[in-house]
Design a protein around this motif. Sequence first.
Motif: not given
Length: 258
Positions: A116-121, A123-125, A130-131, A173-174
Amino acid sequence: MPENNTPEDSGIQESVLSHLFELRDRVVKSVLAIIVALVGLVYWAPDIFHLFAQPLLDALPAGGKMIVTDVTGSFFVPMKVTMLVAFLIALPVVIYQLWAFIAPGLYLHERKLILPLVVSSYTLFIIGMAFAYFLVFPTVFKFMASYNAPLGAEMSTDIDNYLSFAMTTFLAFGVTFEVPVVVVVLVRMGMVSLAKLKEIRPYVIVGAFVISAILTPPDVLSQLLLAVPMTLLYELGLLIARLYVPNPTVEDANTPSS
């Protein structure tokens, strides 16, 4: 006299060599994934760069263009941008190879946490980039362009300088959007208590503005666009971390006995 290797020493050497060979194979697979993605994108390198530069192009006055001051810039800058996109596309493969390499050395409860941490990392990056692309770039470029008209100055940016600025901003930002992951890891691993993280909240807010002042262009708007999300993401991390506060009873059960 030559030293005689004991069976234990031979076993350790074989284990180290096997790990090195496995690491080599996984690095090769990661590099190949990036190369495959790059080969698939290289034909569209000019289009990718045009899309990459669109926020600045939209902020330029009518008839404004980007310029090239380096002889090889028109070739290498689009290629660098394409390599960045290829790396992002291949990043799940790279993360999987890293995960597959370290997974055998982790406890079961740690393996359940890593994925989950890898996937969330990842995705958040991507969300952080994108932001920056969809909100920060247009806002900052239009804000800075508004200062040129009173000065009678023409806004023309070299593509290499734009690449450096964009890469720095994307990275800033990433990484900033990884704050919730960092908070959860600190709490879950027992490095810092959730109560302590709440206690240092004022210092985190001050630190967010200091970091944003260092990483962003020297204008208040850019600093706010980085500092405010960083602060909100810290609060989000505190909320999520409540679900991952370690349970001593469970941890003791998962720890192998000596």
